[in-house]
Write a protein that holds these residues in place. Structure first.
Motif, PDB file in Angstrom:
ATOM      1  N   THR A 132       0.817  -1.138   0.106  1.00 44.60           N
ATOM      2  CA  THR A 132       0.009   0.072   0.028  1.00 44.60           C
ATOM      3  C   THR A 132       0.857   1.272  -0.043  1.00 44.60           C
ATOM      4  OG1 THR A 132      -1.668  -1.107   1.017  1.00 44.60           O
ATOM      5  CG2 THR A 132      -1.966   1.121   1.133  1.00 44.60           C
ATOM      6  N   LEU A 133       1.875   1.092   0.859  1.00 48.00           N
ATOM      7  CA  LEU A 133       2.833   2.314   0.951  1.00 48.00           C
ATOM      8  C   LEU A 133       3.496   2.669  -0.496  1.00 48.00           C
ATOM      9  CD1 LEU A 133       4.490   4.460   2.710  1.00 48.00           C
ATOM     10  CD2 LEU A 133       6.130   2.566   2.880  1.00 48.00           C
ATOM     11  N   ALA A 134       3.956   1.677  -1.162  1.00 48.85           N
ATOM     12  CA  ALA A 134       4.337   1.728  -2.504  1.00 48.85           C
ATOM     13  C   ALA A 134       3.377   2.061  -3.490  1.00 48.85           C
ATOM     14  CB  ALA A 134       5.293   0.542  -2.979  1.00 48.85           C
ATOM     15  N   THR A 135       1.898   2.077  -3.357  1.00 50.13           N
ATOM     16  CA  THR A 135       1.103   2.174  -4.213  1.00 50.13           C
ATOM     17  C   THR A 135       1.169   1.264  -5.323  1.00 50.13           C
ATOM     18  OG1 THR A 135       1.957   3.800  -5.728  1.00 50.13           O
ATOM     19  CG2 THR A 135       0.759   4.606  -3.747  1.00 50.13           C
ATOM     20  N   ILE A 136       1.577  -0.072  -5.178  1.00 51.55           N
ATOM     21  CA  ILE A 136       1.473  -1.100  -5.880  1.00 51.55           C
ATOM     22  C   ILE A 136       0.224  -1.803  -6.077  1.00 51.55           C
ATOM     23  CG2 ILE A 136       2.622  -3.366  -6.769  1.00 51.55           C
ATOM     24  CD1 ILE A 136       5.150  -2.468  -4.986  1.00 51.55           C
ATOM     25  N   GLY A 137      -0.123  -2.466  -5.209  1.00 49.42           N
ATOM     26  CA  GLY A 137      -1.763  -3.046  -5.135  1.00 49.42           C
ATOM     27  C   GLY A 137      -1.876  -4.145  -5.825  1.00 49.42           C
ATOM     28  N   TYR A 138      -1.352  -5.583  -5.542  1.00 54.84           N
ATOM     29  CA  TYR A 138      -1.279  -6.558  -6.274  1.00 54.84           C
ATOM     30  C   TYR A 138      -2.840  -7.154  -6.308  1.00 54.84           C
ATOM     31  CZ  TYR A 138       3.805  -6.567  -6.272  1.00 54.84           C
ATOM     32  OH  TYR A 138       4.942  -6.316  -6.430  1.00 54.84           O
ATOM     33  N   GLY A 139      -3.578  -7.064  -5.347  1.00 47.36           N
ATOM     34  CA  GLY A 139      -4.654  -7.433  -5.282  1.00 47.36           C
ATOM     35  C   GLY A 139      -5.062  -8.928  -4.495  1.00 47.36           C
ATOM     36  N   ASP A 140      -3.864  -9.249  -3.936  1.00 45.97           N
ATOM     37  CA  ASP A 140      -3.950 -10.570  -3.331  1.00 45.97           C
ATOM     38  C   ASP A 140      -4.649 -10.311  -1.774  1.00 45.97           C
ATOM     39  OD1 ASP A 140      -1.742  -9.044  -2.706  1.00 45.97           O
ATOM     40  OD2 ASP A 140      -0.344 -11.036  -2.505  1.00 45.97           O
ATOM     41  N   ILE A 141      -4.312  -9.365  -1.315  1.00 42.80           N
ATOM     42  CA  ILE A 141      -4.911  -8.951   0.072  1.00 42.80           C
ATOM     43  C   ILE A 141      -5.632  -7.565  -0.416  1.00 42.80           C
ATOM     44  CG2 ILE A 141      -4.529  -8.042   2.394  1.00 42.80           C
ATOM     45  CD1 ILE A 141      -1.809  -9.532   2.187  1.00 42.80           C
ATOM     46  N   THR A 142      -6.943  -7.725   0.036  1.00 44.31           N
ATOM     47  CA  THR A 142      -7.799  -6.491  -0.218  1.00 44.31           C
ATOM     48  C   THR A 142      -8.957  -6.135   1.194  1.00 44.31           C
ATOM     49  OG1 THR A 142      -9.702  -8.001  -0.947  1.00 44.31           O
ATOM     50  CG2 THR A 142      -8.108  -7.140  -2.621  1.00 44.31           C
ATOM     51  N   PRO A 143      -8.772  -4.858   1.269  1.00 40.90           N
ATOM     52  CA  PRO A 143      -9.691  -4.486   2.469  1.00 40.90           C
ATOM     53  C   PRO A 143     -11.125  -4.382   2.011  1.00 40.90           C
ATOM     54  CG  PRO A 143      -8.521  -2.597   1.491  1.00 40.90           C
ATOM     55  CD  PRO A 143      -8.075  -3.764   0.749  1.00 40.90           C
ATOM     56  N   HIS A 144     -12.001  -5.100   2.540  1.00 42.65           N
ATOM     57  CA  HIS A 144     -13.497  -5.113   2.352  1.00 42.65           C
ATOM     58  C   HIS A 144     -14.444  -4.441   3.147  1.00 42.65           C
ATOM     59  CE1 HIS A 144     -13.300  -7.634  -1.435  1.00 42.65           C
ATOM     60  NE2 HIS A 144     -12.361  -8.492  -0.407  1.00 42.65           N
ATOM     61  N   GLY A 145     -14.136  -4.581   4.405  1.00 42.42           N
ATOM     62  CA  GLY A 145     -14.874  -4.000   5.378  1.00 42.42           C
ATOM     63  C   GLY A 145     -14.592  -2.350   5.600  1.00 42.42           C
TER      64      GLY A 145
END
Length: 190
Positions: A132-145
């Motif tokens: 998240t810090l690097a603004t990469i966002g692979y999508g394997d871990i996602t905040p849903h709540g």
């Protein structure tokens, strides 16, 4: 030394003794960050979470605010170039501490079902924080709540405001030192 001038170790931080002191200080900062990472893995974060939401949020907000205040203080020290301070060492430690605070927050949030998918260990939390810090966002871990999304947005804003300012202050400090020929401050401190 029969053919040349005799060298002496100066007390102002120059020479071999000064070089050893200057090398020991960053090594100390690295060891301190290593200690913080160790503490992150040993803290009893399982005592926080959905069964104690008020305590969890209070601890998270207070620790994050304290780290932000310390970062601002170090930025101020760089801007005024106060003698006898070492913001160039404190800033990287505080930046690492910020990452660990968010990782701890994500780990605690992951204990609540439906908040964060794909996050189950402290390593996962640290990984997600850095992604998240690097603004990469692979999508394997996602905040849903909603709580996880709030913390993620808070991390992004915190990064833009505090960590970017801290990085700029650290860069300024390095440029100041390089402008002095790498010799450090006029008072002989790195």
């Amino acid at each position: 030394m029969p053919y040349g001038r005799r060298r002496s170790v100066r007390d102002d931080g120059a020479g071999r003794a000064g070089s050893l002191r200057r090398a020991a200080v960053p090594a100390g900062a690295v060891l301190f960050v290593g200690s913080l990472v160790t503490v992150y893995f040993l803290l009893p974060l399982d005592r926080l979470g959905p069964h104690r939401p008020v305590l969890s949020w209070t601890v998270f907000v207070l620790v994050l605010a304290a780290v932000a205040a310390l970062i601002l203080r170090q930025i101020h020290e760089v801007l005024i170039d106060r003698p006898g301070t070492r913001p160039g060492l404190a800033i990287p430690v505080l930046m690492a501490l910020s990452v660990l605070v968010f990782a701890g927050g994500y780990y605690v949030l992951s204990r609540q079902p439906g908040e964060i998918t794909g996050l189950s260990t402290r390593v996962d939390a640290l990984y997600f924080t850095l992604v998240t810090l690097a603004t990469i966002g692979y999508g394997d871990i996602t905040p849903h709540g909603q709580s996880a999304r709030i913390v993620t947005v808070l991390q992004i804003l915190y990064t833009f405001v505090f960590l970017t300012a801290a990085g700029a202050a650290l860069s300024r400090r390095v440029r100041m030192l390089m402008g002095q020929g790498g010799a450090g401050r006029p008072d002989g401190r790195p």
